[in-house]
Write a protein that holds these residues in place. Structure first.
Motif, PDB file in Angstrom:
ATOM      1  N   HIS A 193      16.376 -22.811  41.183  1.00 24.77           N
ATOM      2  CA  HIS A 193      14.940 -22.578  41.079  1.00 24.77           C
ATOM      3  C   HIS A 193      14.108 -23.604  41.848  1.00 24.77           C
TER       4      HIS A 193
ATOM      5  N   LEU B 216       7.576 -23.663  33.169  1.00 29.93           N
ATOM      6  CA  LEU B 216       8.286 -24.794  32.557  1.00 29.93           C
ATOM      7  C   LEU B 216       7.347 -25.993  32.445  1.00 29.93           C
TER       8      LEU B 216
ATOM      9  N   MET C  67       1.114 -14.672  40.018  1.00 31.36           N
ATOM     10  CA  MET C  67       0.531 -15.095  38.745  1.00 31.36           C
ATOM     11  C   MET C  67      -0.948 -15.431  38.871  1.00 31.36           C
TER      12      MET C  67
ATOM     13  N   LEU D  95       7.972  -5.547  26.245  1.00 33.26           N
ATOM     14  CA  LEU D  95       7.829  -6.633  27.221  1.00 33.26           C
ATOM     15  C   LEU D  95       7.551  -6.093  28.622  1.00 33.26           C
TER      16      LEU D  95
ATOM     17  N   MET E  69       6.563 -22.624  25.007  1.00 33.74           N
ATOM     18  CA  MET E  69       6.712 -21.955  26.296  1.00 33.74           C
ATOM     19  C   MET E  69       7.710 -22.725  27.175  1.00 33.74           C
TER      20      MET E  69
ATOM     21  N   ALA F 241      11.110 -21.159  28.683  1.00 33.07           N
ATOM     22  CA  ALA F 241      11.385 -21.180  30.120  1.00 33.07           C
ATOM     23  C   ALA F 241      12.765 -21.766  30.396  1.00 33.07           C
ATOM     24  N   SER F 242      13.108 -22.850  29.730  1.00 31.92           N
ATOM     25  CA  SER F 242      14.404 -23.481  29.948  1.00 31.92           C
ATOM     26  C   SER F 242      15.537 -22.513  29.592  1.00 31.92           C
ATOM     27  N   ILE F 243      15.408 -21.841  28.469  1.00 33.47           N
ATOM     28  CA  ILE F 243      16.460 -20.917  28.046  1.00 33.47           C
ATOM     29  C   ILE F 243      16.544 -19.739  29.017  1.00 33.47           C
ATOM     30  N   ALA F 244      15.382 -19.230  29.420  1.00 38.12           N
ATOM     31  CA  ALA F 244      15.368 -18.065  30.313  1.00 38.12           C
ATOM     32  C   ALA F 244      16.069 -18.340  31.630  1.00 38.12           C
ATOM     33  N   HIS F 245      16.033 -19.598  32.094  1.00 38.69           N
ATOM     34  CA  HIS F 245      16.607 -19.922  33.394  1.00 38.69           C
ATOM     35  C   HIS F 245      17.906 -20.703  33.299  1.00 38.69           C
TER      36      HIS F 245
ATOM     37  N   LEU G 266       1.900 -14.397  33.415  1.00 39.07           N
ATOM     38  CA  LEU G 266       3.024 -13.623  33.951  1.00 39.07           C
ATOM     39  C   LEU G 266       4.350 -14.361  33.781  1.00 39.07           C
ATOM     40  N   ALA G 267       4.329 -15.680  33.923  1.00 39.09           N
ATOM     41  CA  ALA G 267       5.572 -16.445  33.753  1.00 39.09           C
ATOM     42  C   ALA G 267       6.086 -16.317  32.330  1.00 39.09           C
ATOM     43  N   HIS G 268       5.195 -16.387  31.362  1.00 38.92           N
ATOM     44  CA  HIS G 268       5.623 -16.235  29.965  1.00 38.92           C
ATOM     45  C   HIS G 268       6.285 -14.883  29.758  1.00 38.92           C
ATOM     46  N   LEU G 269       5.667 -13.845  30.293  1.00 39.02           N
ATOM     47  CA  LEU G 269       6.188 -12.491  30.090  1.00 39.02           C
ATOM     48  C   LEU G 269       7.526 -12.295  30.797  1.00 39.02           C
ATOM     49  N   ARG G 270       7.623 -12.836  32.013  1.00 42.26           N
ATOM     50  CA  ARG G 270       8.906 -12.723  32.719  1.00 42.26           C
ATOM     51  C   ARG G 270      10.000 -13.476  31.969  1.00 42.26           C
ATOM     52  N   ASN G 271       9.650 -14.624  31.413  1.00 38.05           N
ATOM     53  CA  ASN G 271      10.657 -15.381  30.676  1.00 38.05           C
ATOM     54  C   ASN G 271      11.085 -14.649  29.409  1.00 38.05           C
ATOM     55  N   MET G 272      10.134 -14.071  28.700  1.00 39.41           N
ATOM     56  CA  MET G 272      10.494 -13.312  27.492  1.00 39.41           C
ATOM     57  C   MET G 272      11.358 -12.105  27.855  1.00 39.41           C
ATOM     58  N   THR G 273      11.037 -11.466  28.978  1.00 44.31           N
ATOM     59  CA  THR G 273      11.857 -10.338  29.421  1.00 44.31           C
ATOM     60  C   THR G 273      13.267 -10.808  29.764  1.00 44.31           C
TER      61      THR G 273
ATOM     62  N   THR H 203      15.360 -11.568  26.712  1.00 43.05           N
ATOM     63  CA  THR H 203      15.718 -10.323  26.033  1.00 43.05           C
ATOM     64  C   THR H 203      16.863  -9.630  26.763  1.00 43.05           C
TER      65      THR H 203
END
Lengths: 144, 144, 144, 144, 144, 144, 144, 144, 144, 144, 144, 144
Positions: free
Chosen positions: A54, H56, H98, K89, L46, L50-54, L86-93, L96
């Motif tokens: 990233h 992040l 964004m 989502l 948040m 983000a850390s978990i999502a990536h 948008l970053a929050h939503l992409r990370n939640m997606t 999931t």
């Protein structure tokens, strides 16, 4: 390193020609003008992989890898994890698209290695070949 | 198997409770109604991985894996390759999205294994844990 | 080959320095440690293209190509088909993303070739140039 | 045309029933109401392909192709280039998704053509068949 | 050039070893057989970037860049624009995926340059290093 | 304009406060520092739409639109075409993602306009409202 | 066929006007010049679907389907599987994007069929209608 | 700052009205209710860009930027790097999607600046204009 | 219809050969076996477009359109809206990918129509041409 | 139901333990706290599939399915349609990605069923097995 | 509203300045010419979110939101659901890409609210701030 | 915690059975072999999302979550933020898609809770139900 090999930091540094602190983001190797042929990250944790994938240059290791990619130099990442989750796979895909080589230290048994040392040695030899370093070990081998 | 272990097919079959020919696509295990808890492909070649990732059920192994995925059963693929190219990574990503678990037999050195047998044993134990089989080996371990 | 050139397998093999059976997936050239500078698939059928694009190493040719890609060596695919359907195009795009070069033997008429032999020769020369082989044919040419 | 065939513009126009200047974007064939069954671009440069793929109707040829696509008429593009880079492949994919047919003039050797004329003639016949024109040349052939 | 440097075309051409008209799409450098090690576009307008990104070879510059990409030669684009809109970013991403290197002439202040000439000189040196040209300027520098 | 309205260029320019040649890419309105509140392209051909969507600033109109997008100013494109092919739709989607507004002059019949003039006037009024210009025409209307 | 109908290969071939071996990839129907109006694959296994979706022409059936798609002829695939996994769905989506028609033999009960024969007959009739063949069975029906 | 300007932290803070420690993630400016018109990150390192692009929020700077984006306020990122690798480009694309503005401090030479100070001043003026601040410097300029 | 034309439902039905209630999802035209050459939705609201794009057959109109798409019949959607938001554009793109034709009733002024009736008539004629119906109006026209 | 089985609503409700009106979106089964093991939609129309795929909970059935997905419970959709258009396939893909199981009632002929009842019974048994319900019908079967 | 607050429709309407029936799709607020600064949907059900995300204007609320998006006005959606499934989502992502603001009424505890009323009040205040309405409640607060 | 509850770290640890420092990445719970049924992150910032999502395992919390995902264990993330960018939503997606459950603590008012404690208690109960823990609180509830 301490858990796996029983080595402490001092012992490792004694084996190295040069060593840097991860926090030293201004070190020479973090500059695009520091000329290198290749960079190997061994081992490459899932955290380092994620940072490189990233562009999150949060320490000297990941900044140097980021520079290697922007200067289009060979970058080999010896990722080590099992099983893989989706984030790991997406990150490995991303760095591959960016030009890096994902090289997990997956042991091969073709040569019927007799010890863990031999098994590890085979992997090291293959990585060195990948970056164009002639191995010091004379025995020919046939890869995976 | 012959290259790595010096075993021939007969010797392997003697170790198995049941064995099938890859060409026997009509075998019981290729049917959704054959009840299983999990399926492990060990080792999983890049070719088998590719077939499963694309739904190309060209032999008994890949058809059985395809069935496991459509019946939403646990499927563990012990892929073995290094380095990965983009096709390998895309295929691993695809099977993960489809519900399978990519489990490369990456050795861990946390326990400081003393021999290749011990190292392989650790991996086997972890895979068995993954599919809910109590290991016969009593020593506790702490994973990667 | 038989349809197009009237050659049988024996005649072709007589022209080659080394030849392998497609079924011989364990041949030396399928190993990452077999050192090569480049690999050319000529001609490359839509089936071989598809196998390479998806990592489906189902014979010696496609396994060797898969190895070339994972070892980051030059791989040139002389695909031959017309018209292209969407699968063909997606496969050509995939192998290009993976690092291969899609090189259809599309004749150029800039030199006003006088015979089919000359036309084919021009294409061969260009492919050889692509992999760094000095052509034996002295006449300069200006490409497409 | 001049380089490849030694023809000048006048000679070409003499062979045509009708001819237009590329700059004449208001010509009848640029109108959706000009009724046609099919359009063939022969040869189709990478530049024309790119214009059509992105809807960039910058001359009569690309405007007419754009109209053919919006009126859902058959459009055949005889692209000619080698090797393909990623932009070429993405453009060919795009026009195929839009309904066009990418038809590179790739020679087939199944009939063992004896001359370049015959080889070119085979391709022309196949394109004519693609748009439903009965060929004047009676010899049956079996395609690629 | 006229606005920024007060140079006219004649003055510029006097500085060059060879110069071509943008309209001369048939020039030698537009041919794949014209052997080069690298190509630098300096400066690279947003229009040229867009043309290269989409394979729209509408003049000699963009055709030569397209050829560099299909022949897999190093292509460096010194894009100059600020701020970037989404089209600019998509185009830079596309050319990077195609193998080009986006190299904006972003000045670095690490050396504390004393004049604009020195600042420009640093950038020129870095680009030359990127394509393997030994700089004539001896002073070592440490990059960004 | 000539076909639709019978106006020639001189007559049009007489109606305008300021007019530029499309070839004058260095005009003031092509600079980010030329302060504007909004820009309307009326009508917007499929060619102009494509150029803007891909950042291909090939004349003053498309360069000015590109600048409007990078400076985040309101840009309204009165596209006019029917039917749409896939390229048209992808281009309209791209400019919308970039921040432009696709505003086809689609007549509304809610007011039961009595003439084409009135119908065109309604559309003009709506576009002016879109960019914050108080219409000179007092009659209230209720939109689509 | 043997499991479902109790027919052997000879009995089936006796019902056909022409029959080919799947291994006969050089058969006439694998050529683009063999003129057909449509092709129906009945039933279409998940393996055949996958091969067609990825352009992997590994036998006569999938090569003929690949040709049908490149020649833009009607291709109907009577896929039969339940439940679908993600690979199946992606493959069905891919062939639909390529121009094929996914036609699972899903029985309709609108006519209240009295037997399995009648139920199968309805599906056959609908497929024949899909490829423009007038059914021999006179009873009108109203579809799903 | 120390390398480029010879300034230490104290000197910089003396120039600021208010200053915060990056570690102070609970500072007022990290709250959505702290009312601002715009935020400029100058310079914006590749690390900060990456953090913002992926949400992040690992320090006060990136948290404040994240808040600016969720509150839909103007956010300008003066990224500084060359060349760009794929991660950099993907991150710049992401922040643009964004709502942020990527504004690299790319010097323009249209005004023929006489010194680095003047060159930097031009960029500063343009950024201030971008966020609606009237520049104190009266000289008009015409931008890129 | 009432707002735009002053017609009530009865008056409209009197003009039609056949009319159905939107709620009558079981009507003959909702069946795949009801043979039609083409279907035109005029006008096509954004709601109907959205339903068709997502396969949400919530009334007779959208079910019939869904059937037309699955039976691969010509479907023309006369969408009417301005400006377009992203959802509208994505939906138009989706139906185009599914095989429908997006045909907004965008007036052309090439013929210099003298009245709204003539303007509407031109559009009607073009749509009829699109589905292969010979217009009753003899005057030739040249389209957009 | 009326067309296919001749059953009216009352007769169906008499067979059910509990029944709800589709309009009763506030019913207990629409709550996440109503504890269930699985939900089967039989049959599942293309309209219901589309609603579930897009989260459009427009009646009790689709709201309950939406809840099942958010609570990560097993959801089986017995979709029934042929042929599939692109919207159907995209919707089936979407629900599979969301965790549902697409289970078309595709009859299998492996058991050589003697009647439509038996054929339907087989499918019912397989669905019950999918959700963990022991079938009351003792005959073993071998699936597709 | 009835379940949560014990309010019936009449009581609610008494609190409103203006109220419309959801079925009244022709109401003034559904017209682009009805001038508004912002629109808040409170609460926004998953069904309304889905309709807006896909442009499915099936009632006055979703039509008005669709208009707000096409006219580029501020639209705030106070979605309320937990947990989120993938459709939720994707829909939230889609509306954000379209320009809307997803604002879940997530309570903040920074102020240590003493009652549910206070907690709700904080959220209301924040939404009003989002659309530029000065809150009547004087107490300053510091947000999340 | 300090801001919201007035608790200091010691007080919190006194309430816990076991507690770890975030910096203790080698703790037992970071190992795949540490057997757990589920993991709940409450609250989930948040940054942690983000850390978990990536896959950026930068502390014990995110490493443990990464392990939960690779071991396919239930992971519940109680994200808390408003509005979402948008970053929050992409990370939640992303999380999931990786198998986690995004569970924002969104209060429900169905039960008409009388205090914030009750409101919080409802959410806690629902999360416990999600991971299979029988609540100690006997009152039945009906969820959202």
């Amino acid at each position: 390193m301490h858990h796996e090999l029983g080595l402490d930091r001092r012992a490792l540094e004694a084996l190295a020609d040069v060593s840097y602190s991860p926090a030293d983001v201004g070190a020479a190797i973090a500059s695009g003008s520091f000329s290198t042929e290749a960079m190997v990250v061994a081992p490459c944790s899932m955290k380092s992989l994620a940072s490189i994938a990233h562009g999150l240059s949060d320490n000297l290791l990941t900044r140097a890898a980021d520079v290697a990619l922007k200067e289009r130099r060979r970058l080999v990442l010896m990722v080590r994890e099992t099983p893989f989750n989706l984030a790991h796979l997406r990150n490995m895909t991303a760095v591959t698209e960016m030009g890096a080589i994902v090289f997990p230290p997956m042991p091969a048994f073709y040569h019927r290695p007799q010890s863990i040392d031999e098994l590890v040695g085979d992997t090291v030899e293959r990585v060195l070949a990948m970056i164009g370093v002639e191995s010091a070990m004379p025995r020919s081998w046939s890869g995976l």
